[in-house]
Design a protein around this motif. Structure first.
Motif, mmCIF file in Angstrom:
data_model
loop_
_atom_site.group_PDB
_atom_site.id
_atom_site.type_symbol
_atom_site.label_atom_id
_atom_site.label_comp_id
_atom_site.label_asym_id
_atom_site.label_seq_id
_atom_site.Cartn_x
_atom_site.Cartn_y
_atom_site.Cartn_z
ATOM 1 N N VAL A 36 0.956 6.678 6.602
ATOM 2 C CA VAL A 36 -0.095 6.450 7.587
ATOM 3 C C VAL A 36 0.406 6.770 8.987
ATOM 4 N N VAL A 38 -4.699 4.542 10.755
ATOM 5 C CA VAL A 38 -4.955 3.109 10.846
ATOM 6 C C VAL A 38 -5.171 2.735 12.300
ATOM 7 N N THR A 65 -3.591 8.849 6.045
ATOM 8 C CA THR A 65 -4.527 7.810 6.525
ATOM 9 C C THR A 65 -4.237 7.489 7.980
ATOM 10 N N VAL A 82 -5.597 -2.527 5.421
ATOM 11 C CA VAL A 82 -4.233 -2.229 4.958
ATOM 12 C C VAL A 82 -3.527 -3.524 4.562
ATOM 13 N N SER A 86 -4.492 -5.127 1.342
ATOM 14 C CA SER A 86 -4.161 -4.416 0.093
ATOM 15 C C SER A 86 -2.996 -5.074 -0.623
ATOM 16 N N LEU A 141 2.605 -3.519 10.043
ATOM 17 C CA LEU A 141 2.640 -2.380 9.123
ATOM 18 C C LEU A 141 4.041 -2.188 8.546
ATOM 19 N N LEU A 154 0.855 -1.188 0.000
ATOM 20 C CA LEU A 154 0.000 0.000 0.000
ATOM 21 C C LEU A 154 0.887 1.233 0.000
ATOM 22 N N LEU A 193 4.640 1.398 2.327
ATOM 23 C CA LEU A 193 3.970 2.106 3.413
ATOM 24 C C LEU A 193 4.973 2.830 4.282
#
Lengths: 230, 461, 207
Positions: free
Chosen positions: A123, A197, A195, A226, A229, A145, A119, A151
Motif C-alpha cells: 500500500v 490508504v 492500494t 485496513v 482486516s 500501518l 492484510l 502489509l
C-alpha cells in the motif's frame, strides 16, 4: 458521507474501536459538520449545521471521526464560526477537546498501535491536507500501518500533495481538480502499490474515481478498513 | 463564475508544453526551498518565521509611526520621501522630476509595485524611455506581457520565443543559445545603464531607523540602476517598512531561502540617501516614493491585515498545487498564486474576479511555507464569505445560496436526511447530467452506491 | 496633500492618534555564534567555491593577483591595504581615482575590478562592501571580473554578527552591499547563466 456513501468505513472503524476496548455509540441525530457550507462561504448556513452537531454530540465522552477534514472543521473552524456568540463558543471549546481523528484517537487516546490486523498488500498512504496540516496527522497512521501483519507500506514521491478534491472545488473547477488528481495518481503508480490508504473518505473518493477512470487496477481503502482486516 | 478566468485556466491546462514548464520550474524552486530550510540547514527556521511575523505585525499595526520615522531618517541622510496615493501621482512625480532635470532615459529594476500601477506605460505615454533591466522583465517588456511569477517572471517562455523576440525587437540575427541571449541583453542594457538619467527601483524593505531601502537581487541590475544614474527613485508600497536594520538579520535569512533556496541572494543593497561627501560614486539625488494604491483600504480589517506582511518571496506560488497547474497569467492582476488570490479581491473588490478565492482546494500548503506566517487559507475562507455576502447584497448567485439553505435545513432534520439518502440510493446516480454531477464525471468516475447506509447497518447489529 | 491624507487614513484604520507612542517592538533577534577564526575562514572559502567563485588563502596576495590579472587591464579601489600589499603597483592596474565619471569610464572597459572588503561573512560566503572614499561602488560592479582581497580579521560569522557590529549602517555610508557569489540569472528556461550585469567571475583572497 461515510454514512450514506461509504458505510463500510464506519463499520470498520466501529469494529476496530470495539476491538481495542471502546464502547461505541452512534448518535442517530448526526448528519454533517457543515464543512461544505463553510468552505463555500455560507457561514450562517454552516452555523446552523454546526449547532446541530453540538446538540447531537455534546453528551459524548469522545467523538471519533473517520475524516481528517471533518475533524479539522470541528476542532478549528467551529470557533471561527461562533467567535461572535460567546455562549455557543464556550460549547465549542468544550467539545474541541473531545473530538479526534480516528488514527490520532487510537494512538494518543487509546494508546495502541497494534490492533491485531492482517492484510497482505502493498500500500501507499495519502496524507489528506486538512488532517496533515491542520491536525498534524502524519506519523499516527504510519505507526498503525506498520503493525499490520503482511502489509508493506511504500511512500509516494512527491509526498503531501493535494489530491485536488477540496469539496465543491472538485466540481466548480473540475478540469483543474482533474489535472491535480492525475498528477497524484502518477505518483501513486510510481510506488507500485496496489492500494491507496487514507484517513479521508473524500480524498479516497477523488482518487478512486480518477484511478478507475484511468482504467487502473489500484484500489483504495480507508485506514479503518485496513485495520479491521484480519 | 466568471468565464474569463475559466477560459484562461482552461487554455493553460490544455497547453502541454506550458504545463510542463510551470510544473518543472516551480518544482525545482520548491525542492530548493525545502532543502534550504530543512532542520539541518536552518535549525532556527520556525523561530525565525515567528519572529518575522511578530515584527511585521508590530510594524503594520504601527505603520504611521514607522513611516514617519523612515521619512525623517531619509531626510537626515539627504534624501526625500514622497507619498503617492496611486499610479497617477507616482507618474506625475517622476514626470515632473524628469522634466526639471531634462531627463529622457530611465532604467528600471524589478518592482511589482510599479507593475501594479503600470508605471512604464504611463512614462512612455509622456515620451520617456523606461527600460526594464532585470533579464526576465526586459524580455517581458519587449513582449509586452505581464510577469508570470513573482520571482521568475518569464517562466512561461522558451529560448525559441526569446530568440524570436530579440530578432524582431533588437534587429539581430536569431540566437537560440541561452548564454548568448543573456550576453546580448547584457550589452544592450549596459549602454542604457551608463546613459540613463534616472534609475527607478523597487524595495524589498524600507528600514525605519536608518532611512534606508533594501534591495535584493541576483543579476546586478538593481545595483547598476541605483548607482549609475544621477538620480535614484525607489518606489515601494507603504507596507514594506520594518522597524530596524537589525531586523534584516531575521528577514534576509528567510527571503532568499524561501524564494530560490539560496542562502542569500547574490546582491543585497542597503541604500540610504545620495552619495555622501567623499564617496566617489553613487547618485546625487535619492527619492523614496511611498505608494498607497489601496493598501490603506486593507488596513482596517484586523483579520486580513496580515496580507500586507508579504515579502514577495514566491514560496506560496511554488508550493501551490493550483498555481502549478494554472500559472501566473490565469490570474487577473499583477499578483498571482495564493498571495495574488488574497490581495486581488482586497485591492480590487471581491466582484473584480469572484471566482478567485474559490479557485483553491484549501490544502494549506501556502500557509505552511510562508516565511512571515500569513494565514492564507484562513483569509481565503474569509474572502469566500465576503463574496457570498456581496452576492446576497447584489442578488447574485441566488440558486446556490438556496441550495445551501436547503442543505442546512436537511442537515438539521436527521430523519428527513436519512429518508433522502435512502431515496437517492435506490434511484442510483442520475444519468447524463449537467451541473455538479456532470462536472465530476468529466474527470473521474462516481463511487458505486451502497445498498444500505451505515446507520441502517448499524441498527441491524 | 497625499502625505497627510495617507497618514490620516492609516491612523484611522489602525485606531491610532497622530504622534501616538508605540509599544516596544519585539526585541531584534541577534544570535552571534562562537566560531573560531580558522573555521570562519574555511567556511568562507568553501561557500564562495560552492557558488562557483574562486577562493584562496594567501600570504602573497600580490603574487596571486598578479597571476589572476596577467595580460588584463584592472581597476583597483583606494583601499589602503591594496597599496600596502603592492597590488596597486602591478602592471595593468589603475588606482587612486576619485572622480566619478573618470572611474566609471575606466570600469566600463577594465577586465577586472580589484577591491578589498569591509567585512566578510563566513557562513554564507558573503563580502560586505561599504561605499566610502576608499571603496567606490562601480569597481565591484562594472568589470566582468571582481577580485576581493580581505584581511582575515574582517571575517565575521554571519549576518547576526554584522548587524551586531553595525546596527545602523546608514550612519556610515550611503551604500552597503552584501555580495554572495558571482552575478547570475535563471530567467530563461530556468537555465543558470553567470555574469548577467554584475561580474560573472568572483575571486576572494583571504590574507
Amino acid at each position: 458521507m461515510v454514512d450514506q456513501l461509504f458505510p463500510k468505513i464506519g463499520l470498520a472503524m466501529a469494529e476496530v474501536l470495539e476491538r481495542v476496548g471502546c464502547q461505541v455509540d452512534f448518535p442517530e441525530d448526526q448528519t454533517c459538520c457543515g464543512q461544505p457550507a463553510f468552505n463555500s462561504g455560507y457561514r450562517a448556513e454552516a452555523r446552523t449545521v454546526a449547532r446541530h452537531f453540538l446538540d447531537t454530540f455534546e453528551a459524548s465522552e469522545a467523538i471519533v471521526v473517520p475524516s481528517g477534514s471533518c475533524t479539522a472543521m470541528i476542532a478549528h473552524h467551529f470557533a471561527e464560526l461562533f467567535h461572535k456568540e460567546p455562549e455557543t463558543l464556550a460549547r465549542v471549546h468544550a467539545i474541541e477537546k473531545r473530538v479526534w481523528e480516528f488514527s490520532t484517537f487510537l494512538t494518543q487516546v487509546a494508546g495502541v498501535e497494534d490492533v491485531g490486523a492482517r492484510l497482505d498488500a502493498v500500500v501507499t498512504f495519502h496524507d489528506g491536507c486538512h488532517g496533515l496540516r491542520e491536525l498534524g496527522v502524519k506519523a499516527a497512521p504510519r505507526r498503525l500501518l506498520g503493525r499490520v501483519r503482511g502489509l508493506e507500506l511504500r511512500e509516494m514521491l512527491p509526498a503531501e500533495e493535494c489530491c485536488g478534491f477540496g469539496g465543491t472545488f472538485a466540481v466548480k473547477f473540475s478540469e483543474l481538480s482533474g489535472a491535480m488528481v492525475r498528477t497524484k495518481i502518477e505518483a501513486i503508480e510510481r510506488t507500485g502499490a496496489g492500494t491507496v490508504v487514507s484517513v479521508d473518505p473524500s480524498c479516497l473518493m477523488q482518487i478512486q474515481g480518477a484511478l478507475s477512470r484511468a482504467g487502473s487496477s489500484i484500489g483504495t481503502m480507508h485506514l479503518a478498513e485496513v485495520l479491521a482486516s484480519r | 463564475m466568471s468565464t474569463e478566468f475559466d477560459q484562461k485556466v482552461h487554455v493553460t491546462l490544455a497547453d502541454a508544453n506550458l504545463q510542463l514548464a510551470i510544473y518543472t520550474a516551480t518544482g525545482r524552486l520548491k525542492e530548493k526551498r525545502i532543502e534550504a530550510v530543512a532542520p539541518d540547514a536552518l535549525p532556527d527556521y520556525q523561530e525565525l518565521r515567528t519572529q518575522a511575523n511578530a515584527i511585521k505585525k508590530h510594524a503594520i499595526d504601527n505603520l504611521d509611526h514607522y513611516l514617519e520615522q523612515f521619512e525623517r531618517n531619509v531626510a537626515a541622510h539627504g534624501g526625500k520621501v514622497v507619498y503617492c496615493k496611486d499610479g497617477t501621482e507616482v507618474a506625475d512625480f517622476v514626470l515632473a522630476l524628469a522634466k526639471e532635470r531634462a531627463a529622457h532615459l530611465i532604467v528600471k529594476s524589478k518592482s511589482m509595485t510599479t507593475e501594479e500601477v503600470d508605471l512604464n506605460e504611463r512614462l512612455e505615454h509622456h515620451g520617456l524611455e523606461s527600460v526594464e533591466t532585470d533579464l526576465g522583465e526586459y524580455i517581458l517588456q519587449l513582449a509586452r506581457e505581464r510577469p508570470y511569477h513573482i520571482v521568475a517572471p518569464a517562466l512561461h517562455m522558451t529560448r525559441y520565443q526569446v530568440a524570436d523576440l530579440f530578432e524582431r525587437c533588437l534587429h539581430v540575427p536569431r540566437e537560440t543559445v541561452i548564454e548568448k541571449q543573456t550576453a546580448l541583453a547584457r550589452s544592450v542594457l549596459r549602454q542604457k545603464f551608463l546613459a540613463a538619467d534616472i534609475g527607478i527601483s523597487g524595495a524589498n524593505f524600507l528600514v525605519a531607523d536608518s532611512g534606508a531601502v533594501v534591495i535584493v537581487e541576483n543579476e546586478g541590475n538593481a545595483r547598476l540602476t541605483t548607482s549609475a544614474p544621477r538620480i535614484h527613485i525607489a518606489i515601494a508600497g507603504i507596507e514594506k517598512v520594518i522597524p530596524r536594520a537589525q531586523d534584516l538579520a531575521t528577514f534576509l535569512k528567510l527571503l532568499a531561502r524561501s524564494a530560490t533556496g539560496q542562502l542569500l541572494s547574490v546582491y543585497t543593497s542597503f541604500l540610504s540617501g545620495p552619495r555622501r561627501a567623499g564617496e566617489i560614486d553613487g547618485p546625487d539625488e535619492f527619492y523614496v516614493v511611498l505608494l498607497d494604491n489601496g493598501r490603506t483600504r486593507l488596513l482596517p480589517d484586523k483579520a486580513k491585515r496580515q496580507s500586507l506582511y508579504c515579502i514577495r518571496c514566491g514560496a506560496c506560488l511554488n508550493t501551490c498545487p493550483v498555481y502549478r497547474k494554472i500559472g501566473g497569467h490565469s490570474f487577473p492582476w499583477v499578483y498571482s498564486g495564493p498571495i495574488g488570490a488574497i490581495l486581488t479581491p482586497q485591492f480590487m473588490g471581491v466582484q473584480h474576479e469572484p471566482a478567485l478565492p474559490f479557485a483553491s482546494s484549501l490544502c494549506g500548503a501556502c500557509g505552511e511555507v510562508c516565511p512571515v506566517k500569513i494565514d492564507i487559507p484562513k483569509i481565503l475562507l474569509e474572502l469566500r464569505s465576503d463574496t457570498r455576502k456581496a452576492d446576497a447584497r447584489e442578488h447574485q448567485n441566488r440558486l446556490e445560496r438556496l441550495g445551501f439553505r436547503a442543505f442546512a435545513w436537511l442537515m438539521t432534520h436527521p430523519r428527513l436526511f436519512e429518508m433522502a439518502g435512502r431515496i437517492g440510493r435506490s434511484m442510483g446516480w442520475p444519468a447524463g447530467t449537467k451541473g455538479p454531477l456532470g462536472a465530476w464525471l468529466s474527470e473521474r468516475d462516481l463511487p458505486p452506491l451502497p445498498a444500505h447506509s451505515f446507520r441502517e447497518m448499524w441498527r441491524r447489529r | 496633500m497625499s502625505r497627510d491624507n495617507i497618514l490620516h487614513r492609516i491612523r484611522t484604520a489602525l485606531g491610532r492618534g497622530a504622534g501616538q507612542a508605540v509599544a516596544e517592538p519585539p526585541p531584534a533577534r541577534i544570535r552571534v555564534p562562537e566560531v573560531a577564526l580558522e573555521a570562519r575562514v574555511a567556511s568562507l572559502l568553501e561557500r564562495v567555491r560552492a557558488l562557483a567563485g574562486e577562493a584562496w588563502e594567501s600570504t602573497d596576495p600580490r603574487g596571486l593577483v598578479a597571476n589572476a590579472i596577467a595580460g588584463k587591464t584592472a581597476i583597483a579601489s583606494n583601499a589602503p591595504c591594496l597599496a600596502e600589499w603592492g597590488i596597486t603597483s602591478l602592471p595593468g592596474v589603475r588606482s587612486g581615482i576619485t572622480d566619478r565619471e573618470e572611474l566609471r569610464e575606466l570600469c566600463a572597459v577594465a577586465d577586472v575590478g580589484i577591491t578589498s572588503a569591509d567585512y566578510a561573512l563566513g557562513d554564507t560566503g558573503t563580502l560586505v562592501m561599504l561605499a566610502s572614499p576608499r571603496e567606490a561602488r562601480m569597481i565591484s560592479l562594472l568589470p566582468p571580473a571582481h577580485i576581493a582581497v580581505v584581511p582575515r580579521g574582517r571575517i565575521l560569522t554571519g549576518l547576526d554578527e554584522l548587524f551586531s557590529l553595525l546596527p545602523n549602517p546608514a550612519e556610515l555610508t550611503s551604500s552597503m552591499v552584501l555580495i554572495t557569489g558571482p552575478s547570475r540569472t535563471a530567467d530563461i528556461e530556468q537555465i543558470l547563466v553567470r555574469g548577467v550585469h554584475g561580474p560573472g567571475s568572483l575571486t576572494v583572497v583571504v590574507v
